[in-house]
Scaffold this motif. Sequence first.
Motif, PDB file in Angstrom:
ATOM      1  N   ASP A  70     -14.683  37.816 -78.493  1.00 24.32           N
ATOM      2  CA  ASP A  70     -14.455  38.659 -77.325  1.00 24.32           C
ATOM      3  C   ASP A  70     -14.865  40.106 -77.579  1.00 24.32           C
ATOM      4  O   ASP A  70     -15.192  40.836 -76.645  1.00 24.32           O
ATOM      5  CB  ASP A  70     -12.980  38.601 -76.917  1.00 24.32           C
ATOM      6  CG  ASP A  70     -12.590  37.256 -76.333  1.00 24.32           C
ATOM      7  OD1 ASP A  70     -13.470  36.589 -75.751  1.00 24.32           O
ATOM      8  OD2 ASP A  70     -11.419  36.869 -76.461  1.00 24.32           O
ATOM      9  N   PRO A  74     -20.554  36.075 -79.039  1.00 21.99           N
ATOM     10  CA  PRO A  74     -20.554  34.810 -79.780  1.00 21.99           C
ATOM     11  C   PRO A  74     -21.716  34.612 -80.742  1.00 21.99           C
ATOM     12  O   PRO A  74     -21.575  33.900 -81.729  1.00 21.99           O
ATOM     13  CB  PRO A  74     -20.572  33.754 -78.670  1.00 21.99           C
ATOM     14  CG  PRO A  74     -21.190  34.439 -77.500  1.00 21.99           C
ATOM     15  CD  PRO A  74     -20.768  35.875 -77.592  1.00 21.99           C
ATOM     16  N   SER A 121     -18.139  29.217 -76.551  1.00 26.61           N
ATOM     17  CA  SER A 121     -18.213  30.443 -75.760  1.00 26.61           C
ATOM     18  C   SER A 121     -19.654  30.791 -75.428  1.00 26.61           C
ATOM     19  O   SER A 121     -19.963  31.263 -74.325  1.00 26.61           O
ATOM     20  CB  SER A 121     -17.557  31.601 -76.524  1.00 26.61           C
ATOM     21  OG  SER A 121     -16.191  31.332 -76.783  1.00 26.61           O
ATOM     22  N   ASN A 340     -13.083  25.957 -70.324  1.00 29.78           N
ATOM     23  CA  ASN A 340     -13.823  27.111 -69.817  1.00 29.78           C
ATOM     24  C   ASN A 340     -13.625  27.325 -68.327  1.00 29.78           C
ATOM     25  O   ASN A 340     -13.872  28.426 -67.819  1.00 29.78           O
ATOM     26  CB  ASN A 340     -15.305  26.963 -70.162  1.00 29.78           C
ATOM     27  CG  ASN A 340     -15.584  27.299 -71.617  1.00 29.78           C
ATOM     28  OD1 ASN A 340     -15.669  28.456 -71.995  1.00 29.78           O
ATOM     29  ND2 ASN A 340     -15.690  26.271 -72.452  1.00 29.78           N
ATOM     30  N   ASP A 345     -13.278  35.366 -68.136  1.00 32.48           N
ATOM     31  CA  ASP A 345     -14.356  35.826 -69.011  1.00 32.48           C
ATOM     32  C   ASP A 345     -13.850  36.704 -70.154  1.00 32.48           C
ATOM     33  O   ASP A 345     -14.302  36.571 -71.298  1.00 32.48           O
ATOM     34  CB  ASP A 345     -15.402  36.604 -68.204  1.00 32.48           C
ATOM     35  CG  ASP A 345     -16.377  35.679 -67.494  1.00 32.48           C
ATOM     36  OD1 ASP A 345     -16.443  34.501 -67.892  1.00 32.48           O
ATOM     37  OD2 ASP A 345     -17.042  36.121 -66.553  1.00 32.48           O
ATOM     38  N   ARG A 348     -12.400  34.514 -72.890  1.00 34.84           N
ATOM     39  CA  ARG A 348     -13.056  33.225 -73.121  1.00 34.84           C
ATOM     40  C   ARG A 348     -13.115  32.864 -74.609  1.00 34.84           C
ATOM     41  O   ARG A 348     -12.940  31.702 -74.992  1.00 34.84           O
ATOM     42  CB  ARG A 348     -14.469  33.238 -72.532  1.00 34.84           C
ATOM     43  CG  ARG A 348     -15.097  31.854 -72.463  1.00 34.84           C
ATOM     44  CD  ARG A 348     -16.402  31.868 -71.704  1.00 34.84           C
ATOM     45  NE  ARG A 348     -16.249  32.331 -70.332  1.00 34.84           N
ATOM     46  CZ  ARG A 348     -15.769  31.590 -69.347  1.00 34.84           C
ATOM     47  NH1 ARG A 348     -15.365  30.347 -69.593  1.00 34.84           N
ATOM     48  NH2 ARG A 348     -15.682  32.076 -68.127  1.00 34.84           N
ATOM     49  N   GLY A 349     -13.362  33.846 -75.455  1.00 35.32           N
ATOM     50  CA  GLY A 349     -13.405  33.568 -76.884  1.00 35.32           C
ATOM     51  C   GLY A 349     -12.075  33.077 -77.405  1.00 35.32           C
ATOM     52  O   GLY A 349     -12.006  32.141 -78.208  1.00 35.32           O
ATOM     53  N   ASN A 352     -11.302  29.425 -76.159  1.00 37.05           N
ATOM     54  CA  ASN A 352     -12.049  28.447 -76.951  1.00 37.05           C
ATOM     55  C   ASN A 352     -11.551  28.379 -78.385  1.00 37.05           C
ATOM     56  O   ASN A 352     -11.590  27.313 -79.017  1.00 37.05           O
ATOM     57  CB  ASN A 352     -13.543  28.787 -76.910  1.00 37.05           C
ATOM     58  CG  ASN A 352     -14.215  28.309 -75.634  1.00 37.05           C
ATOM     59  OD1 ASN A 352     -14.405  27.109 -75.430  1.00 37.05           O
ATOM     60  ND2 ASN A 352     -14.557  29.246 -74.753  1.00 37.05           N
TER      61      ASN A 352
END
Length: 413
Positions: A70, A74, A121, A340, A345, A348-349, A352
């Motif tokens: 994040d 990625p 990601s 996802n 957003d 998101r990291g 996951n």
Amino acid sequence: MIRLLRDVPTTRWLLGGMAMSSLGTGLTLPFLVVYLHAVRRISLPEAGLALAAAGLVGLLASLSGGAWVDRIGPVWMVLFGLLLEAAGAAALAGVTTAPEAIVVAAAIGAAEGVTWPALSSLVAMVVPEKLRSRAFASQFMLMNLGIGVGGLISGSFVSLQHASTFQVVYLADGVSFLLFGTVLWRGLRHLRGVAPFATGEDAATDVGYRAVLRDRPFALYLLCSLAFVLFGYSQLEAGFSLFAIEFVRVGPRVVGLAFAANGLVIVALQAAVTKATEWRLRTRSLALGALLVAISWGIVGLADFPGLTLGFSAALLVVAAAVFGLGETLVSPAASTLVNALAPDRLRGRYNALAASVWGVTGIVGPPLATFLLALGDPALWIGPLVAGSLLTAGGTLGLGWAIPAGANDPSP
């Protein structure tokens, strides 16, 4: 997959590199416990401890890696993880003692903990939402194609009497990670994929993993995912090969054929399964996949039934791996897409990373559980819990559909 490659050209680099590394992984995946125990003469409990160390370090690394995804994006995290995986795979070729195996396995666990959430990601970043299910399905199909072909090659090549054959496949595995990193860097270094998810105002409002864990539907999904991996994947990787060689008394070649059959089913059916389930409730796909895993473990148990010929028992192991693969075609794309779909957003990291962390948890528990139960001498004490646990997982995942928001669970237009 053709439409995906046409509409999102960057996926050519991503999927191509993944296919290369998966071939290397397939060379070694079926045989780690066998290699440590039968070739390096490391006891089963110590071999299980090495895999548990990989799981523990992988769990910690995935949580830290998710936050870094994040922050810095990625691509950088994937490249770092691939470099570490290459070093770890090469180092496994030289381990001779339990402490060495534990240290190297921990390093590999750290690498996998960083790499996999970053890859998920990255796919979500470069692929539009309407194509993500196909992207994750293609990713999974190519990964299993590589693993299946690699398992077939190594199953025909390695010998329990010659440690050098195992050293060759572990070195080849290391090279495959370097090739993946090279392809990824060449194809994606100039894209938005190197940028962090959380920037500006989003980064200032980021509250970390607390926000993720307050997402009740996602937390419930994590529990179901944990059960699925514990009773499914972790035992396929840690216990299946050991059971086949030590109890059914088949050779490495049969294990390689079983993993090849697993990969072949996924490669042959993944596109059709994805198309058939693309607009269905994702939790139903997950539940049906868990049910098929339960059936596959029942078939594995039959392979040790008294009075069967060795050839018939070997065939049962191959069929069981194929049925397991059919379950995987349902679970993998649905799970990744669901995660996802739930993730904003800016987090998101981390979403996951937590989804990947179940592999770390089960990596800690699964291998020692498999080696402990099989060391008791009665394989029914290992098979029984796997069948029951997978059935309970299927029921729990089906019920999960009531908790998941319709927009995330129901992809129908």
